[in-house]
Design an enzyme around this catalytic site. Sequence first.
Site, PDB file in Angstrom:
ATOM      1  N   LYS A  22      48.260  35.551  42.535  1.00 37.55           N
ATOM      2  CA  LYS A  22      46.873  35.110  42.291  1.00 37.55           C
ATOM      3  C   LYS A  22      46.577  35.093  40.800  1.00 37.55           C
ATOM      4  O   LYS A  22      46.068  34.113  40.253  1.00 37.55           O
ATOM      5  CB  LYS A  22      45.894  36.064  42.997  1.00 37.55           C
ATOM      6  CG  LYS A  22      44.450  35.911  42.523  1.00 37.55           C
ATOM      7  CD  LYS A  22      43.507  36.899  43.192  1.00 37.55           C
ATOM      8  CE  LYS A  22      43.375  38.228  42.499  1.00 37.55           C
ATOM      9  NZ  LYS A  22      42.446  38.263  41.345  1.00 37.55           N
ATOM     10  N   ASN A  23      46.887  36.188  40.119  1.00 31.26           N
ATOM     11  CA  ASN A  23      46.469  36.309  38.714  1.00 31.26           C
ATOM     12  C   ASN A  23      47.302  35.449  37.772  1.00 31.26           C
ATOM     13  O   ASN A  23      46.917  35.237  36.631  1.00 31.26           O
ATOM     14  CB  ASN A  23      46.487  37.782  38.269  1.00 31.26           C
ATOM     15  CG  ASN A  23      45.339  38.546  38.892  1.00 31.26           C
ATOM     16  OD1 ASN A  23      44.455  37.952  39.496  1.00 31.26           O
ATOM     17  ND2 ASN A  23      45.341  39.859  38.750  1.00 31.26           N
ATOM     18  N   ARG A  95      35.310  35.569  38.542  1.00 34.53           N
ATOM     19  CA  ARG A  95      35.241  35.762  37.093  1.00 34.53           C
ATOM     20  C   ARG A  95      36.301  34.960  36.349  1.00 34.53           C
ATOM     21  O   ARG A  95      36.111  34.607  35.187  1.00 34.53           O
ATOM     22  CB  ARG A  95      35.417  37.243  36.757  1.00 34.53           C
ATOM     23  CG  ARG A  95      34.356  38.141  37.293  1.00 34.53           C
ATOM     24  CD  ARG A  95      34.649  39.540  36.829  1.00 34.53           C
ATOM     25  NE  ARG A  95      34.900  39.542  35.396  1.00 34.53           N
ATOM     26  CZ  ARG A  95      33.972  39.639  34.464  1.00 34.53           C
ATOM     27  NH1 ARG A  95      32.719  39.783  34.815  1.00 34.53           N
ATOM     28  NH2 ARG A  95      34.300  39.615  33.195  1.00 34.53           N
ATOM     29  N   CYS A 119      30.870  43.595  37.268  1.00 38.70           N
ATOM     30  CA  CYS A 119      31.296  43.549  38.668  1.00 38.70           C
ATOM     31  C   CYS A 119      31.593  44.967  39.124  1.00 38.70           C
ATOM     32  O   CYS A 119      31.406  45.926  38.366  1.00 38.70           O
ATOM     33  CB  CYS A 119      32.483  42.626  38.855  1.00 38.70           C
ATOM     34  SG  CYS A 119      34.006  43.282  38.219  1.00 38.70           S
ATOM     35  N   ARG A 124      33.058  44.572  32.051  1.00 36.62           N
ATOM     36  CA  ARG A 124      33.898  43.392  31.833  1.00 36.62           C
ATOM     37  C   ARG A 124      33.307  42.352  30.859  1.00 36.62           C
ATOM     38  O   ARG A 124      32.994  41.208  31.258  1.00 36.62           O
ATOM     39  CB  ARG A 124      34.274  42.758  33.175  1.00 36.62           C
ATOM     40  CG  ARG A 124      34.932  43.768  34.096  1.00 36.62           C
ATOM     41  CD  ARG A 124      35.541  43.163  35.307  1.00 36.62           C
ATOM     42  NE  ARG A 124      36.735  42.417  35.010  1.00 36.62           N
ATOM     43  CZ  ARG A 124      37.442  41.770  35.929  1.00 36.62           C
ATOM     44  NH1 ARG A 124      37.059  41.805  37.188  1.00 36.62           N
ATOM     45  NH2 ARG A 124      38.528  41.107  35.610  1.00 36.62           N
ATOM     46  N   ASP A 341      45.620  47.441  38.677  1.00 31.87           N
ATOM     47  CA  ASP A 341      45.442  46.762  39.967  1.00 31.87           C
ATOM     48  C   ASP A 341      46.202  47.446  41.105  1.00 31.87           C
ATOM     49  O   ASP A 341      46.090  47.011  42.260  1.00 31.87           O
ATOM     50  CB  ASP A 341      45.867  45.289  39.859  1.00 31.87           C
ATOM     51  CG  ASP A 341      44.918  44.487  38.984  1.00 31.87           C
ATOM     52  OD1 ASP A 341      43.805  44.967  38.722  1.00 31.87           O
ATOM     53  OD2 ASP A 341      45.300  43.374  38.559  1.00 31.87           O
ATOM     54  N   ARG A 433      40.020  37.846  48.808  1.00 26.77           N
ATOM     55  CA  ARG A 433      40.094  37.200  47.492  1.00 26.77           C
ATOM     56  C   ARG A 433      41.506  37.290  46.924  1.00 26.77           C
ATOM     57  O   ARG A 433      41.892  36.473  46.097  1.00 26.77           O
ATOM     58  CB  ARG A 433      39.119  37.868  46.519  1.00 26.77           C
ATOM     59  CG  ARG A 433      37.659  37.568  46.796  1.00 26.77           C
ATOM     60  CD  ARG A 433      36.779  38.135  45.687  1.00 26.77           C
ATOM     61  NE  ARG A 433      37.507  38.072  44.426  1.00 26.77           N
ATOM     62  CZ  ARG A 433      37.663  39.102  43.600  1.00 26.77           C
ATOM     63  NH1 ARG A 433      37.125  40.264  43.862  1.00 26.77           N
ATOM     64  NH2 ARG A 433      38.353  38.962  42.482  1.00 26.77           N
TER      65      ARG A 433
HETATM   66  N1  EPU Z   1      37.697  43.633  27.645  1.00 27.01           N
HETATM   67  C1  EPU Z   1      36.834  43.673  26.592  1.00 27.01           C
HETATM   68  N2  EPU Z   1      36.448  42.482  26.029  1.00 27.01           N
HETATM   69  C2  EPU Z   1      36.912  41.287  26.466  1.00 27.01           C
HETATM   70  C3  EPU Z   1      37.808  41.255  27.551  1.00 27.01           C
HETATM   71  C4  EPU Z   1      38.190  42.456  28.127  1.00 27.01           C
HETATM   72  O1  EPU Z   1      36.394  44.730  26.148  1.00 27.01           O
HETATM   73  O2  EPU Z   1      36.543  40.243  25.910  1.00 27.01           O
HETATM   74  C5  EPU Z   1      38.128  44.889  28.281  1.00 27.01           C
HETATM   75  C6  EPU Z   1      37.810  44.944  29.760  1.00 27.01           C
HETATM   76  O3  EPU Z   1      36.493  45.366  30.017  1.00 27.01           O
HETATM   77  C7  EPU Z   1      38.871  45.912  30.244  1.00 27.01           C
HETATM   78  C8  EPU Z   1      40.071  45.561  29.368  1.00 27.01           C
HETATM   79  O4  EPU Z   1      39.527  44.931  28.197  1.00 27.01           O
HETATM   80  O5  EPU Z   1      38.448  47.237  29.945  1.00 27.01           O
HETATM   81  C9  EPU Z   1      41.095  44.651  30.021  1.00 27.01           C
HETATM   82  O6  EPU Z   1      40.434  43.520  30.577  1.00 27.01           O
HETATM   83  P1  EPU Z   1      41.162  42.103  30.708  1.00 27.01           P
HETATM   84  O7  EPU Z   1      40.408  41.102  29.911  1.00 27.01           O
HETATM   85  O8  EPU Z   1      42.599  42.247  30.411  1.00 27.01           O
HETATM   86  O9  EPU Z   1      40.947  41.769  32.231  1.00 27.01           O
HETATM   87  P2  EPU Z   1      40.862  40.306  32.828  1.00 27.01           P
HETATM   88  O10 EPU Z   1      41.744  39.422  32.056  1.00 27.01           O
HETATM   89  O11 EPU Z   1      39.447  39.899  33.000  1.00 27.01           O
HETATM   90  C10 EPU Z   1      42.861  40.489  34.504  1.00 27.01           C
HETATM   91  C11 EPU Z   1      43.045  40.454  35.989  1.00 27.01           C
HETATM   92  C12 EPU Z   1      42.497  41.720  36.605  1.00 27.01           C
HETATM   93  C13 EPU Z   1      43.225  42.911  36.010  1.00 27.01           C
HETATM   94  C14 EPU Z   1      43.052  42.898  34.484  1.00 27.01           C
HETATM   95  C15 EPU Z   1      43.810  44.007  33.794  1.00 27.01           C
HETATM   96  C16 EPU Z   1      42.945  38.109  36.533  1.00 27.01           C
HETATM   97  C17 EPU Z   1      42.250  37.007  37.218  1.00 27.01           C
HETATM   98  N3  EPU Z   1      42.358  39.294  36.536  1.00 27.01           N
HETATM   99  O12 EPU Z   1      41.457  40.546  34.292  1.00 27.01           O
HETATM  100  O13 EPU Z   1      42.806  41.636  38.006  1.00 27.01           O
HETATM  101  O14 EPU Z   1      42.704  44.106  36.528  1.00 27.01           O
HETATM  102  O15 EPU Z   1      43.519  41.639  33.952  1.00 27.01           O
HETATM  103  O16 EPU Z   1      45.161  43.924  34.053  1.00 27.01           O
HETATM  104  O17 EPU Z   1      44.037  37.926  36.035  1.00 27.01           O
HETATM  105  C18 EPU Z   1      42.491  42.053  40.278  1.00 27.01           C
HETATM  106  O18 EPU Z   1      43.381  41.216  40.511  1.00 27.01           O
HETATM  107  O19 EPU Z   1      42.042  42.818  41.165  1.00 27.01           O
HETATM  108  C19 EPU Z   1      41.935  42.158  38.929  1.00 27.01           C
HETATM  109  C20 EPU Z   1      40.768  42.723  38.661  1.00 27.01           C
END
Ligand code: EPU
Length: 465
Positions: A22-23, A95, A119, A124, A341, A433
């Site tokens: 998925k990711n 998201r 969320c 986030r 995750d 999801r």
């Molecule tokens: N963060 C910031 N600022 C930003 C972006 C992120 O402070 O602009 C923080 C976040 O709040 C968090 C950390 O940085 O504390 C990491 O967040 P990241 O941006 O890496 O998360 P994401 O890219 O939004 C993806 C996965 C998540 C997974 C995270 C971490 C997808 C669609 N989602 O989210 O997957 O937990 O990376 O590995 O790829 C899931 O599949 O259940 C899921 C939540």
Amino acid sequence: MDTFVIEGGRRLFGRVRVNGSKNAALPLLAATLLTDDVITLRDVPDLADIRSMVGLLAELGMTRQDETPKGGVYTLKTTDPSACHARYEIVRTMRASISTLGPLVAKRGHARISLPGGCAIGERPVDLHLRGLRALGATITLNGGDIVAEAPAGGLVGATVFLGGAFGSTVLGTANVMCAAALARGTTIIESAACEPEIVDLATMLIAMGAKIRGHGSPRIIIDGVEELRGTDYSVMADRIEAGTLMMAAAITNGDLTLDNCPLDALLATTYFLDMAGVHVQPLANLAQSRQKVPALSVTSATSDPSRGDDPQRRSVRVTCDRVLRPVEVTTQPHPGFPTDLQAQLMALLCLADGNSIITERIFPDRFLHVAELSRMGANLMRTGSTVVISGVRQLKGAPVMASDLRASAGLVLAGMAAEGTTIVNRVYHLDRGYERLEDRLRSLGASIQRVDEKTLAPSELVSG
Ligand code: EPU
């Protein structure tokens, strides 16, 4: 709303294929916006989030070209490049819509994406995404709850971008900046880039489209922008989180599972900690060498693609475990550390270890909604800030529980399969999801798990929310 009714105490046994990730698929789908040519993506899982992303791409002028649409394959082409708005109605359900921001501003020069809110797993923010795109010259404003991004008249320009934040790098932020930089003029260096395998998968597809990228998989990615990207035909990597969840499902039921299409190289931290807990994950080739007996396994799903050969990202592995699980101390970290995750699923498993385990969450410090639900099942858990001490118990007890987010739901399903008696997991739409027909797959491996409409259950079996 659907719920799962699980009768615990059945061992899982058999063979199952790990689905496409998925990711990985979500940013790959968003990256199809970067070209006017046709892109075919294969092994795309059939999930609610994927359907939302494909719906969003349709609103953004991408049309499916598949003559006869078939499972897991999407052939997409831009037919209307004028649409640039990801509406709140879609973003609030998924998201990952934010990953259209970089491709849109790079290719179409303009993007309007509803700002994702918080969320269940935490706040986030997207400040790092915006920092990266601003460094490439985009002008970004907030208007009516939407992020509005404009590229300068001559297009984005390469720059050195630092993507580190308080909790490490950002996965989708790295995806956004990498996609944008692929079409920018000049060279972009992303420092403190996310090293996650899904970023490597995206870079690999972008390179197949003609992008010039190196260093992906390390914290420094270098991108030499090109004028145009072309179409390609690409298979999504296997889902490391689904694979890890299935490994823990085998362990918590004291089962014996063989996983095909398992991205073992992407799971080194997971298999390390599982091994410390007494759960063994062995590549099948190694098993043959050590002449261990492999039981006759019932094939429940398609086997791995033989054309991929002995690809370390698509191995067959056997998962077994010791009779007694040992406690471990684990901290979630960015890749290659233990993934956030899989934190909830590991916690469910450690509830049954012989001693005290400690889990610390360093990516999403509030990702603990499953703690109260596991406690309802007799787990002995104590949370202080972003750390939970898990004192192992002999047996979990079935109870009605509430799924709160995707991975927490998976943890509760695992706990239910190990518990004595009946567990009712409410609100499994969270699970849908990210896991394709999980109940069917677990049932084919021996679990007793049924999807039912909550209206058919007595009020005492539901947890109010
Ligand atoms: N963060 C910031 N600022 C930003 C972006 C992120 O402070 O602009 C923080 C976040 O709040 C968090 C950390 O940085 O504390 C990491 O967040 P990241 O941006 O890496 O998360 P994401 O890219 O939004 C993806 C996965 C998540 C997974 C995270 C971490 C997808 C669609 N989602 O989210 O997957 O937990 O990376 O590995 O790829 C899931 O599949 O259940 C899921 C939540």
